[in-house]
Structures are given as C-alpha cells and as structure tokens.
Design a protein around this motif. Sequence first.
Motif, short mmCIF file in Angstrom:
data_model
loop_
_atom_site.label_atom_id
_atom_site.label_comp_id
_atom_site.label_asym_id
_atom_site.label_seq_id
_atom_site.Cartn_x
_atom_site.Cartn_y
_atom_site.Cartn_z
N SER A 16 30.01 45.79 41.06
CA SER A 16 30.11 47.21 40.54
C SER A 16 28.99 47.71 39.64
O SER A 16 28.59 49.06 39.82
CB SER A 16 31.19 47.10 39.49
OG SER A 16 32.30 46.44 40.25
N ASP A 39 38.18 48.14 44.26
CA ASP A 39 38.70 47.17 43.29
C ASP A 39 39.76 47.97 42.61
O ASP A 39 39.65 48.23 41.27
CB ASP A 39 37.60 46.59 42.61
CG ASP A 39 38.03 45.34 41.88
OD1 ASP A 39 39.29 45.02 41.69
OD2 ASP A 39 36.98 44.65 41.36
N SER A 44 36.15 49.61 37.92
CA SER A 44 35.05 49.84 37.15
C SER A 44 34.39 50.99 37.43
O SER A 44 33.87 51.90 36.40
CB SER A 44 34.20 48.81 37.40
OG SER A 44 34.58 47.40 37.36
N ASP A 85 32.34 49.66 46.48
CA ASP A 85 32.28 48.61 45.79
C ASP A 85 33.73 47.95 45.94
O ASP A 85 34.62 48.65 46.12
CB ASP A 85 32.43 49.12 44.10
CG ASP A 85 32.56 47.82 43.06
OD1 ASP A 85 32.26 46.79 43.51
OD2 ASP A 85 33.17 48.30 42.09
N THR A 86 33.72 46.52 46.10
CA THR A 86 34.66 45.81 46.29
C THR A 86 35.31 44.90 45.53
O THR A 86 34.74 44.68 44.52
CB THR A 86 34.40 45.01 47.76
OG1 THR A 86 33.52 44.08 47.50
CG2 THR A 86 33.84 46.14 48.83
MG LIG Z 1 33.64 44.70 40.06
#
Ligand SMILES: [Mg+2]
Length: 211
Positions: A16, A39, A44, A85-86
């Motif tokens: 992130s 996520d 985040s 972002d994962t």
């Molecule tokens: Mg993260």
Amino acid sequence: MRIVSFVGQKGGVGKSTLARVLAVAAARKGHKVLLGDFDLEQLSCIEWSATRLRNGIEPDVEARSFKSLKKLRQSVEGFDLVVVDTRGLADELTTDISLESDVVFLPTGTSMDDLRPTLALARRLAKNRKIGNKIVLILSKVGRSNRLLEIARETIANAGLEVLDNIWPERDGFQADLDIGKAGSESNNAYLREAAALIEADLLYLALDNQ
Ligand SMILES: [Mg+2]
Ligand SMILES: Nc1ncnc2c1ncn2[C@@H]1O[C@H](COP(=O)(O)OP(=O)(O)O)[C@@H](O)[C@H]1O
C-alpha cells in the motif's frame, strides 16, 4: 491507459505504501492517476487519500475501493494510470488483477521469511505466460545491512526473477508522512526525498515509459 498492481502473499511488506508512492510520483508529473484499493479490510489508500484531501496536499490523488475487476474496468476511463493495491494474500483475484496489469510489482523484505513466499508466489504467477514477463520484485523496507541486501539480490537473481535496481529503505519518517497524506518524495526531509526519488524513477519508468 496503464494498470500497475502491487501484489503479495504477506501483509506489511509495503504494497500500500509503494502504491501511494507511485501514484503521487505520477500525479506530480501531470498524469491522471487512480488508486484502486482492493484491500477492503484495510482501505489504506482510501483513508490516506481522504487525509491528503483534508490536509490540502496537492495534487489530489483519487482513490476508489473495488471488490471485483469488473468494477475496476468500468471506472478506468479518463485515467492514464491505474495503480492497484491488493490484499496480503494470493487468490484468484490476484491472478486476475495480474493478468489485467501491465506491470505486477511484488514488494518483499530481505529476510528469507519474506523472500520465500514472494518467490513462491512469483513462480506460481509466472506459470501463466501472460503474467510471467510482467513480474518485478521490489526490495522493500530494507534495513541498513548491505550483506542482507546482497544475499537477497543473489537469491532473487538465482530464481531468475527481475528486481528493481533501487530499494525502498526502511525509515520511520516515511510512516510519519503517510499519516498526514503525503508519500515518498513529498517528504520535508531532504534525505528521505532523495531516497524516495530513486525508487520513484524506477517505478515510473516501468509504469509509464517502458511501453
Ligand atoms: Mg496494504
Ligand atoms: N520505508 C518504510 N520505512 C518504515 N516503515 C514503512 C516503510 N514503508 C512502509 N512502512 C510501514 O510499514 C507498514 C506496512 O506497510 P504497508 O504499505 O501497509 O504494507 P502492506 O500493504 O504490504 O500490508 C505500515 O505501517 C507502513 O507505514
């Protein structure tokens, strides 16, 4: 439009953070950037983007949360870079996102505890030939031991995988910046700015220039 994703098997390795570093670097160059946050437990990037807006930090970096690739595909119009972002796990969605991406970054620490699952995931993803040539590792949150760094580089090279030349060094100051909505080279500290600029150049090159 390019899609660049940060994936990994583990939490806490800097996915992130590096997604935000790249998003800021590209936005500062004038690109239209979307941060896609998959996520949904952490969010985040969403939280950070809101903090950034609240604190009036320019340029804005738009972040949206997504549960499926289909929804992401419906949202990419008008952007020239989508940074994904994962979650810290490797499931079917990880493979699907990787297939959709132009570059798949796997951040990893230098310890074998971090490298082992990262190499395993890279190998697993690379079994799909449409993903194999997009995988790039990033040595992330790297401490001050050159010896550990060299061993990590050797381990990655022996596995036949690609890794960024520049590292993401571990510095508390980067955390403090994230907390106020900044990332990477936006730091007030010249030393941190310099360290971030190196890896940002690598990230930007692969994300945008190397087409
Ligand atoms: Mg993260
Ligand atoms: N270079 C760095 N130095 C120190 N702390 C860092 C650095 N990069 C990230 N962190 C911190 O490490 C933690 C995990 O990073 P994060 O990017 O959330 O990892 P992930 O998304 O892979 O779970 C966060 O608290 C973040 O602020």
